[in-house]
Design a protein around this motif. Sequence first.
Motif, PDB file in Angstrom:
ATOM      1  N   GLU A  73       0.148   4.310  -2.570  1.00 40.51           N
ATOM      2  CA  GLU A  73      -0.271   5.619  -2.055  1.00 40.51           C
ATOM      3  C   GLU A  73       0.718   6.726  -2.425  1.00 40.51           C
ATOM      4  O   GLU A  73       0.324   7.850  -2.694  1.00 40.51           O
ATOM      5  N   ILE A 115      -3.458  -4.185  -4.449  1.00 49.46           N
ATOM      6  CA  ILE A 115      -2.705  -3.576  -3.355  1.00 49.46           C
ATOM      7  C   ILE A 115      -2.836  -4.474  -2.134  1.00 49.46           C
ATOM      8  O   ILE A 115      -3.935  -4.924  -1.794  1.00 49.46           O
ATOM      9  N   ALA A 133       0.805  -1.221   0.000  1.00 47.51           N
ATOM     10  CA  ALA A 133       0.000   0.000   0.000  1.00 47.51           C
ATOM     11  C   ALA A 133       0.839   1.273   0.000  1.00 47.51           C
ATOM     12  O   ALA A 133       0.490   2.249  -0.662  1.00 47.51           O
TER      13      ALA A 133
END
Length: 183
Positions: free
Chosen positions: A96, A120, A92
Amino acid sequence: MTDLVLDSKKESAINQYGKFNCAVRNINKNELDQLNNLEGFDKGHFQLQNKISEDNLAITLGNADQKFFELASIKLIKGEYPNSNTEYVMEAFLYEKYFNELKFPFIYNTGKEDLIITGIINNYSQNMPVSTEYQKGVNDFPNIISIGMDSNLKYNVLLCKKNLFKYDSNQMYAEIQQKLENK
């Protein structure tokens, strides 16, 4: 009540740190076969392919089998798990930071190859224990993972004693050593 608290603590530890007692690193096919013949252990396999640098951040590509995902407590957050060795999931924090607006699947060009990112996963690697011979985030666990094994790469195995919480790690290491010596 005490059992409920202990069960809750145990579940929390497994979710955060994984469900394994030991990692055996950088072994060849023959050594892998010996480990795979050990009874009484669940085994999750992974390999490190190569490293990518993105804004001075070291990213490790790797392969893994289904059991590795389970023993490392890897959870899918978004998208889908890979269906072939040409598809990948990424942690993640990478998504992000670099790809937050992209929909699945998407192509990540590493500068050397295009990776098809299908999903993810949680940031599992940040909680994984790393011995002093490995550098956290550089050569420890993959951040971007495909499925399957590559016979040209070294193997790594997570081992979990079937009755995980009934054994201490020293006893488990001794059992593994003894079983390998008796082969």
